[in-house]
Design a protein around this motif. Structure first.
Motif, PDB file in Angstrom:
ATOM      1  N   VAL A 139       2.117   1.817  -3.469  1.00 52.26           N
ATOM      2  CA  VAL A 139       1.046   2.403  -4.282  1.00 52.26           C
ATOM      3  C   VAL A 139       0.959   3.911  -4.024  1.00 52.26           C
ATOM      4  CG1 VAL A 139      -1.465   2.488  -4.609  1.00 52.26           C
ATOM      5  CG2 VAL A 139      -0.285   0.286  -4.529  1.00 52.26           C
ATOM      6  N   VAL A 169      -7.343   4.893  -8.216  1.00 47.55           N
ATOM      7  CA  VAL A 169      -7.179   3.489  -7.832  1.00 47.55           C
ATOM      8  C   VAL A 169      -8.457   2.762  -8.235  1.00 47.55           C
ATOM      9  CG1 VAL A 169      -6.830   1.863  -5.941  1.00 47.55           C
ATOM     10  CG2 VAL A 169      -5.650   4.069  -5.916  1.00 47.55           C
ATOM     11  N   ARG A 189      -5.676  -0.645   4.371  1.00 47.86           N
ATOM     12  CA  ARG A 189      -4.233  -0.486   4.204  1.00 47.86           C
ATOM     13  C   ARG A 189      -3.923   0.688   3.281  1.00 47.86           C
ATOM     14  NH1 ARG A 189      -2.219  -6.687   3.217  1.00 47.86           N
ATOM     15  NH2 ARG A 189      -2.375  -7.413   5.380  1.00 47.86           N
ATOM     16  N   LEU A 190      -4.660   0.798   2.198  1.00 48.88           N
ATOM     17  CA  LEU A 190      -4.453   1.918   1.271  1.00 48.88           C
ATOM     18  C   LEU A 190      -4.744   3.245   1.962  1.00 48.88           C
ATOM     19  CD1 LEU A 190      -5.968   0.376  -1.970  1.00 48.88           C
ATOM     20  CD2 LEU A 190      -3.571   0.962  -1.605  1.00 48.88           C
ATOM     21  N   GLU A 191      -5.823   3.297   2.722  1.00 47.60           N
ATOM     22  CA  GLU A 191      -6.166   4.524   3.453  1.00 47.60           C
ATOM     23  C   GLU A 191      -5.078   4.871   4.462  1.00 47.60           C
ATOM     24  OE1 GLU A 191     -10.056   3.901   5.111  1.00 47.60           O
ATOM     25  OE2 GLU A 191     -10.992   3.860   3.129  1.00 47.60           O
ATOM     26  N   VAL A 237      -3.650   6.803   0.631  1.00 45.26           N
ATOM     27  CA  VAL A 237      -4.199   6.724  -0.722  1.00 45.26           C
ATOM     28  C   VAL A 237      -5.624   7.276  -0.803  1.00 45.26           C
ATOM     29  CG1 VAL A 237      -4.797   5.116  -2.604  1.00 45.26           C
ATOM     30  CG2 VAL A 237      -2.671   4.844  -1.356  1.00 45.26           C
ATOM     31  N   ASN A 238      -6.287   7.499   0.315  1.00 47.22           N
ATOM     32  CA  ASN A 238      -7.652   7.998   0.265  1.00 47.22           C
ATOM     33  C   ASN A 238      -7.724   9.513   0.135  1.00 47.22           C
ATOM     34  OD1 ASN A 238      -6.718   8.567   2.830  1.00 47.22           O
ATOM     35  ND2 ASN A 238      -8.680   8.183   3.824  1.00 47.22           N
ATOM     36  N   VAL A 269      -7.683  -4.532   2.336  1.00 47.39           N
ATOM     37  CA  VAL A 269      -6.892  -3.828   1.313  1.00 47.39           C
ATOM     38  C   VAL A 269      -7.222  -2.338   1.331  1.00 47.39           C
ATOM     39  CG1 VAL A 269      -6.493  -3.579  -1.159  1.00 47.39           C
ATOM     40  CG2 VAL A 269      -6.589  -5.852  -0.134  1.00 47.39           C
ATOM     41  N   ARG A 270      -8.487  -1.993   1.386  1.00 51.50           N
ATOM     42  CA  ARG A 270      -8.884  -0.575   1.396  1.00 51.50           C
ATOM     43  C   ARG A 270      -8.354   0.147   2.641  1.00 51.50           C
ATOM     44  NH1 ARG A 270     -12.473   0.837  -2.656  1.00 51.50           N
ATOM     45  NH2 ARG A 270     -13.419  -0.928  -3.720  1.00 51.50           N
ATOM     46  N   ALA A 284      -2.032   4.246   4.245  1.00 49.22           N
ATOM     47  CA  ALA A 284      -0.853   4.691   3.498  1.00 49.22           C
ATOM     48  C   ALA A 284      -1.078   6.063   2.867  1.00 49.22           C
ATOM     49  CB  ALA A 284      -0.496   3.667   2.418  1.00 49.22           C
ATOM     50  N   SER A 302       0.821  -1.208   0.000  1.00 45.99           N
ATOM     51  CA  SER A 302       0.000   0.000   0.000  1.00 45.99           C
ATOM     52  C   SER A 302       0.859   1.264   0.000  1.00 45.99           C
ATOM     53  CB  SER A 302      -0.929   0.007   1.204  1.00 45.99           C
ATOM     54  OG  SER A 302      -1.777  -1.112   1.154  1.00 45.99           O
ATOM     55  N   TYR A 303       1.988   1.213   0.683  1.00 49.22           N
ATOM     56  CA  TYR A 303       2.882   2.371   0.717  1.00 49.22           C
ATOM     57  C   TYR A 303       3.565   2.562  -0.635  1.00 49.22           C
ATOM     58  CZ  TYR A 303       1.917   2.418   5.650  1.00 49.22           C
ATOM     59  OH  TYR A 303       1.256   2.478   6.851  1.00 49.22           O
TER      60      TYR A 303
END
Length: 172
Positions: free
Chosen positions: A101, A145, A130-132, A136-137, A127-128, A134, A98-99
């Motif tokens: 990404v 994404v 982890r992305l948040e 990504v949100n 997954v969502r 990192a 995630s990081y």
């Protein structure tokens, strides 16, 4: 995880001595001899009547690339920009992924990240999150994404060909 797999098979030359390397797996580790290279390659593409086909589902994919392009293959994903594709099952994605990404999205303003959608909603939530976590949100990355459903093999081959970068879900 050992709930999914009983054994992990690895090449002895790529591992620490067995007593040490086996501590790093939740599954039972089985080692192939390290003094020879073990490799079997099965072609994924075959040519039938001068057209490329998937060797798995025997369907053509060349025209999906040459005639349809990105827009016809994935109409819900903007065809512009650089497509970074990772079709690893979500449960196989390393937490650090995630990081990576987030860093790709920061470094490439034209990046579109295409990830395999989860079969199980619980995995999708992981997954969502982890992305948040990192970053990504954030609004800067909104709409960049995309989660892609499982693709028939010929469409997956076209997707690989149309992508700018193919990502691995585990850092090497």
């Amino acid at each position: 995880p050992s709930q999914i797999m009983d054994y992990y098979i690895s090449w002895a030359a790529a591992e620490l001595p067995y007593a040490e390397s086996s501590k790093h797996y939740t599954e039972t580790l089985k080692l192939l001899p390290g003094d020879t290279l073990h490799q079997y390659y099965e072609p994924r593409v075959v040519v039938i009547d001068h057209e490329r086909h998937s060797a798995t589902d025997r369907m053509p994919f060349g025209k999906l690339v040459s005639e349809g392009g990105r827009q016809s293959l994935l109409p819900n994903v903007p065809s512009s920009g650089n497509w970074y594709l990772c079709m690893q099952k979500p449960f196989k994605l390393h937490p650090e992924f995630s990081y990576f990404v987030a860093e790709i999205l920061r470094a490439d303003p034209f990046a579109r990240i295409l990830l395999h959608d989860a079969d199980i909603p619980q995995n999708q939530g992981i997954v969502r999150r982890r992305l948040e976590n990192a970053g990504v949100n954030s609004m800067n990355f909104k709409g960049r994404v995309h989660f892609i459903l499982v693709q028939p093999h010929h469409r997956l081959l076209a997707l690989y060909e149309l992508s700018t970068v193919i990502l691995d879900g585990y850092p090497a």
